[in-house]
Design a protein around this motif. Structure first.
Motif, PDB file in Angstrom:
ATOM      1  N   THR A   1      -0.146  13.648  11.960  1.00 50.38           N
ATOM      2  CA  THR A   1      -0.636  14.938  11.484  1.00 50.38           C
ATOM      3  C   THR A   1       0.068  15.317  10.190  1.00 50.38           C
ATOM      4  OG1 THR A   1       0.986  16.182  12.789  1.00 50.38           O
ATOM      5  CG2 THR A   1      -1.133  15.683  13.847  1.00 50.38           C
ATOM      6  N   TYR A   2      -0.489  16.266   9.477  1.00 52.80           N
ATOM      7  CA  TYR A   2       0.041  16.658   8.180  1.00 52.80           C
ATOM      8  C   TYR A   2      -0.576  17.991   7.788  1.00 52.80           C
ATOM      9  CZ  TYR A   2      -4.497  14.747   6.793  1.00 52.80           C
ATOM     10  OH  TYR A   2      -5.843  14.491   6.708  1.00 52.80           O
ATOM     11  N   ASN A   3      -0.121  18.542   6.687  1.00 52.63           N
ATOM     12  CA  ASN A   3      -0.771  19.736   6.154  1.00 52.63           C
ATOM     13  C   ASN A   3      -1.333  19.407   4.777  1.00 52.63           C
ATOM     14  OD1 ASN A   3       1.420  19.736   4.354  1.00 52.63           O
ATOM     15  ND2 ASN A   3       1.593  21.945   4.366  1.00 52.63           N
TER      16      ASN A   3
ATOM     17  N   SER B   1       0.821  -1.219   0.000  1.00 55.18           N
ATOM     18  CA  SER B   1       0.000   0.000   0.000  1.00 55.18           C
ATOM     19  C   SER B   1       0.851   1.264   0.000  1.00 55.18           C
ATOM     20  CB  SER B   1      -0.908   0.012   1.236  1.00 55.18           C
ATOM     21  OG  SER B   1      -1.591   1.248   1.339  1.00 55.18           O
ATOM     22  N   SER B   2       0.504   2.195  -0.881  1.00 54.67           N
ATOM     23  CA  SER B   2       1.107   3.528  -0.848  1.00 54.67           C
ATOM     24  C   SER B   2       0.083   4.563  -0.396  1.00 54.67           C
ATOM     25  CB  SER B   2       1.665   3.905  -2.232  1.00 54.67           C
ATOM     26  OG  SER B   2       0.637   3.884  -3.208  1.00 54.67           O
ATOM     27  N   ALA B   3      -1.069   4.099   0.098  1.00 56.59           N
ATOM     28  CA  ALA B   3      -2.078   5.007   0.648  1.00 56.59           C
ATOM     29  C   ALA B   3      -1.524   5.673   1.906  1.00 56.59           C
ATOM     30  CB  ALA B   3      -3.343   4.225   0.991  1.00 56.59           C
ATOM     31  N   PRO B   4      -2.016   6.856   2.271  1.00 54.59           N
ATOM     32  CA  PRO B   4      -1.569   7.469   3.526  1.00 54.59           C
ATOM     33  C   PRO B   4      -1.698   6.487   4.685  1.00 54.59           C
ATOM     34  CG  PRO B   4      -2.867   9.040   2.278  1.00 54.59           C
ATOM     35  CD  PRO B   4      -2.977   7.723   1.553  1.00 54.59           C
ATOM     36  N   PHE B   5      -0.672   6.410   5.508  1.00 51.52           N
ATOM     37  CA  PHE B   5      -0.601   5.388   6.543  1.00 51.52           C
ATOM     38  C   PHE B   5      -1.773   5.475   7.508  1.00 51.52           C
ATOM     39  CE2 PHE B   5       1.320   3.575  10.499  1.00 51.52           C
ATOM     40  CZ  PHE B   5       1.509   2.284  10.025  1.00 51.52           C
ATOM     41  N   ASP B   6      -2.195   6.690   7.854  1.00 52.83           N
ATOM     42  CA  ASP B   6      -3.313   6.816   8.785  1.00 52.83           C
ATOM     43  C   ASP B   6      -4.607   6.266   8.184  1.00 52.83           C
ATOM     44  OD1 ASP B   6      -3.317   8.969   6.954  1.00 52.83           O
ATOM     45  OD2 ASP B   6      -4.411  10.269   8.331  1.00 52.83           O
ATOM     46  N   LYS B   7      -4.766   6.428   6.866  1.00 52.02           N
ATOM     47  CA  LYS B   7      -5.957   5.876   6.206  1.00 52.02           C
ATOM     48  C   LYS B   7      -5.886   4.349   6.160  1.00 52.02           C
ATOM     49  CE  LYS B   7      -7.695   9.931   5.122  1.00 52.02           C
ATOM     50  NZ  LYS B   7      -6.658  10.797   5.696  1.00 52.02           N
TER      51      LYS B   7
ATOM     52  N   SER C   1       4.510  30.349 -17.417  1.00 50.44           N
ATOM     53  CA  SER C   1       3.708  29.197 -16.986  1.00 50.44           C
ATOM     54  C   SER C   1       4.174  28.836 -15.579  1.00 50.44           C
ATOM     55  CB  SER C   1       3.916  28.023 -17.947  1.00 50.44           C
ATOM     56  OG  SER C   1       3.201  26.891 -17.533  1.00 50.44           O
ATOM     57  N   MET C   2       3.287  28.976 -14.597  1.00 49.74           N
ATOM     58  CA  MET C   2       3.693  28.926 -13.196  1.00 49.74           C
ATOM     59  C   MET C   2       2.936  27.888 -12.398  1.00 49.74           C
ATOM     60  SD  MET C   2       3.554  32.930 -12.111  1.00 49.74           S
ATOM     61  CE  MET C   2       4.202  32.479 -10.508  1.00 49.74           C
ATOM     62  N   TYR C   3       3.566  27.452 -11.316  1.00 54.74           N
ATOM     63  CA  TYR C   3       2.826  26.838 -10.220  1.00 54.74           C
ATOM     64  C   TYR C   3       3.042  27.703  -8.981  1.00 54.74           C
ATOM     65  CZ  TYR C   3       7.220  24.796  -8.452  1.00 54.74           C
ATOM     66  OH  TYR C   3       8.489  24.606  -7.973  1.00 54.74           O
ATOM     67  N   VAL C   4       2.020  27.772  -8.141  1.00 52.22           N
ATOM     68  CA  VAL C   4       2.047  28.585  -6.927  1.00 52.22           C
ATOM     69  C   VAL C   4       1.525  27.708  -5.790  1.00 52.22           C
ATOM     70  CG1 VAL C   4       1.217  30.684  -5.806  1.00 52.22           C
ATOM     71  CG2 VAL C   4       1.583  30.664  -8.282  1.00 52.22           C
ATOM     72  N   GLU C   5       2.265  27.627  -4.675  1.00 53.88           N
ATOM     73  CA  GLU C   5       1.907  26.708  -3.595  1.00 53.88           C
ATOM     74  C   GLU C   5       1.614  27.446  -2.299  1.00 53.88           C
ATOM     75  OE1 GLU C   5       4.496  22.778  -4.718  1.00 53.88           O
ATOM     76  OE2 GLU C   5       5.587  24.541  -4.019  1.00 53.88           O
ATOM     77  N   LEU C   6       0.501  27.061  -1.665  1.00 51.84           N
ATOM     78  CA  LEU C   6       0.072  27.648  -0.400  1.00 51.84           C
ATOM     79  C   LEU C   6      -0.190  26.530   0.598  1.00 51.84           C
ATOM     80  CD1 LEU C   6      -1.480  29.175  -2.968  1.00 51.84           C
ATOM     81  CD2 LEU C   6      -2.311  30.637  -1.132  1.00 51.84           C
ATOM     82  N   GLY C   7       0.348  26.653   1.815  1.00 46.66           N
ATOM     83  CA  GLY C   7       0.166  25.629   2.829  1.00 46.66           C
ATOM     84  C   GLY C   7      -0.991  25.944   3.755  1.00 46.66           C
ATOM     85  N   PHE C   8      -1.739  24.896   4.152  1.00 40.86           N
ATOM     86  CA  PHE C   8      -2.867  25.036   5.063  1.00 40.86           C
ATOM     87  C   PHE C   8      -2.840  23.904   6.084  1.00 40.86           C
ATOM     88  CE2 PHE C   8      -4.244  27.118   1.204  1.00 40.86           C
ATOM     89  CZ  PHE C   8      -4.947  28.243   1.658  1.00 40.86           C
ATOM     90  N   GLU C   9      -3.391  24.174   7.260  1.00 43.32           N
ATOM     91  CA  GLU C   9      -3.586  23.109   8.227  1.00 43.32           C
ATOM     92  C   GLU C   9      -4.528  22.065   7.640  1.00 43.32           C
ATOM     93  OE1 GLU C   9      -4.995  24.832  11.832  1.00 43.32           O
ATOM     94  OE2 GLU C   9      -3.107  25.862  12.275  1.00 43.32           O
TER      95      GLU C   9
ATOM     96  N   LEU D   1      -3.775  19.349  -2.576  1.00 43.23           N
ATOM     97  CA  LEU D   1      -3.058  18.118  -2.247  1.00 43.23           C
ATOM     98  C   LEU D   1      -3.316  17.814  -0.776  1.00 43.23           C
ATOM     99  CD1 LEU D   1       0.347  18.892  -4.002  1.00 43.23           C
ATOM    100  CD2 LEU D   1      -1.725  17.902  -4.981  1.00 43.23           C
ATOM    101  N   ASP D   2      -4.032  16.747  -0.510  1.00 36.63           N
ATOM    102  CA  ASP D   2      -4.470  16.431   0.844  1.00 36.63           C
ATOM    103  C   ASP D   2      -4.361  14.921   1.055  1.00 36.63           C
ATOM    104  OD1 ASP D   2      -5.663  16.251   3.313  1.00 36.63           O
ATOM    105  OD2 ASP D   2      -7.663  16.879   2.668  1.00 36.63           O
ATOM    106  N   PRO D   3      -3.268  14.455   1.715  1.00 37.35           N
ATOM    107  CA  PRO D   3      -2.228  15.218   2.400  1.00 37.35           C
ATOM    108  C   PRO D   3      -1.151  15.706   1.433  1.00 37.35           C
ATOM    109  CG  PRO D   3      -1.813  12.884   2.659  1.00 37.35           C
ATOM    110  CD  PRO D   3      -3.116  12.999   1.913  1.00 37.35           C
ATOM    111  N   ALA D   4      -0.331  16.649   1.941  1.00 39.98           N
ATOM    112  CA  ALA D   4       0.790  17.149   1.149  1.00 39.98           C
ATOM    113  C   ALA D   4       2.110  16.797   1.841  1.00 39.98           C
ATOM    114  CB  ALA D   4       0.671  18.651   0.945  1.00 39.98           C
ATOM    115  N   TYR D   5       2.396  17.447   2.974  1.00 37.69           N
ATOM    116  CA  TYR D   5       3.599  17.142   3.742  1.00 37.69           C
ATOM    117  C   TYR D   5       3.191  16.539   5.083  1.00 37.69           C
ATOM    118  CZ  TYR D   5       6.108  20.043   0.398  1.00 37.69           C
ATOM    119  OH  TYR D   5       6.646  20.559  -0.757  1.00 37.69           O
TER     120      TYR D   5
END
Length: 421
Positions: A271-273, A250-256, A318-326, A363-367
């Protein structure tokens, strides 16, 4: 009831790599999305090529890169020498910040250099086992508070004292006092990703290279896993089908994975963001020659922006822009898009440009947040799962910080263990 020796959860890089390297065709790959790729999906819109986020490849093992390139068009991949910057007080500074403090305004430079030299005076103010404590211990107050702490707080969306001191492992650009002083005369900003490769048609091309070795009938799309009965060794999918297995990879998030396997655990440990990524295409070029920019200051909503046009040599920004959230934050994409466009103008990246096309994804989860508790619980719980034939791998499956190449290597090593049985 279907039966398979290897039930592979997730058709991203880790899952597909395992399918490539295991010496058996008795496997099934379950993917909950309608497409393969995980977070390595690629979007094409009005002539722009974007990924779900910035995925650039830093191969350290020639055999892995060759394996992928042999399964791609001959001229698909471009190799780039990285040019990354930091916007600090409206000026560009070379990355990494800690090795280029001599480029700061004089007062800030002196403060950073002084605090670096006398860093032992403040290191005990923070938990030395934390990521934040490590920053103050190694770099002092000035460097930490001007860049390292605010940038990483924006990225991880948490207090850095919550993270383990080695949360980023080899990916953190360490430098000692001698390195920093030497860099003032003999610039050497080489890091683990000083040179990277990128496919002209996006990161999905690397995914497709692995998928080319997996028969279509072995990948079941839009099939989420809802339960794993560890006693019966039977998995149940979202369509109600049951699959009997010998092993799960499995490569699914470990908590899932813990939830669907009904393995008792404390969910607060993992926990993660999440990250909101905007892909933006404009009518003309922006900054030339820069591949990505870090923005530590709170006046900018995003922590990093990158430029596909400077990587691929195209004639429109041509850009990507990243914003972090709880992880539990509500994300209003329309409101944030307006804020992002305003902040890009404040940063001087967008001037009289016209937005031609855009795309966004959360992206949920991201980090994942790597802590002493998460490391200990992962080791304990993954050992229990492995005794039942369940192996959890990858960035999210392994609850770690790693590269895409690391995911492939880990999957290959697991496959080789099975091959040797």
């Amino acid at each position: 009831m279907q039966k398979t020796k290897y039930l592979i959860i997730g058709a991203g890089m880790s899952g597909l790599a395992f399918a490539n390297f295991v010496d058996s065709d008795d496997y099934l790959v379950l993917e909950r999305e309608p497409e393969i790729g995980g977070w390595c999906k690629t979007i094409k819109k009005k002539g722009f090529v974007w990924d779900f986020s910035g995925h650039f490849f830093h191969f350290k093992r020639p055999e892995i890169e060759k394996y992928l390139r042999d399964r791609m068009p001959a001229d698909e991949v471009t190799t780039v020498v990285k040019n990354s910057k930091i916007i600090y007080k409206d000026a560009l500074v070379d990355f990494p910040f800690q090795k280029n403090i001599h480029q700061l305004p004089q007062e800030d430079f002196i403060e950073c250099l002084y605090d670096l030299y006398f860093r032992d005076e403040v290191k005990d103010e923070f938990d030395q086992d934390s990521f934040k404590g490590m920053l103050y211990e190694k770099f002092g107050k000035g460097i930490s508070e001007k860049f390292l702490v605010p940038y990483n707080e924006k990225l991880y969306a948490c207090d850095l004292e919550e993270l383990d001191r080695n949360a980023m492992g080899r990916f953190f650009p360490y430098a000692d006092l001698e390195d920093i002083i030497r860099n003032m005369r003999r610039p050497d900003n080489v890091s683990y990703n000083a040179t990277f490769t990128y496919p002209k048609n996006g990161a999905i091309m690397y995914v497709n290279a692995l998928a080319s070795e997996v028969p279509d009938e072995k990948i079941l799309l839009e099939q989420d896993l809802t339960n794993i009965d560890l006693q019966r060794k039977v998995a149940t999918t979202s369509s109600g089908d049951e699959i009997e297995f010998e092993y799960v990879v499995s490569s699914a998030p470990f908590d899932k994975l813990l939830q669907i396997a009904e393995l008792e655990h404390d969910p607060s440990v993992f926990t993660y963001n999440k990250v909101l990524c905007f892909n933006l295409g404009f009518d003309k070029k922006g900054p030339e020659g820069i591949h990505w920019i870090y923005l530590p200051e709170k006046k900018y909503s995003f922590y990093r922006v990158g430029f596909y046009d400077n990587i691929l040599g195209t004639d429109r920004m041509s850009m990507y822009v990243e914003l972090g959230f709880e992880k539990d934050a509500e994300v209003d994409r329309q409101a944030m898009k307006a804020q992002v466009l305003e902040d890009l103008k404040t940063a001087g990246i967008v001037e009289d440009h016209e937005l031609v096309a855009d795309h966004s994804v959360v992206l949920d989860p991201a980090y994942v947040h790597i802590t002493q508790d998460s490391r200990a619980e992962f080791d304990r719980l993954s050992s229990i799962l492995e005794l039942r034939g369940v192996h959890s791998i990858g960035r999210y499956g392994g609850w770690t910080y790693c590269s895409i190449e690391d995911n492939i290597v880990e999957a290959r090593e697991l496959a080789e263990k099975f091959n040797a049985l």
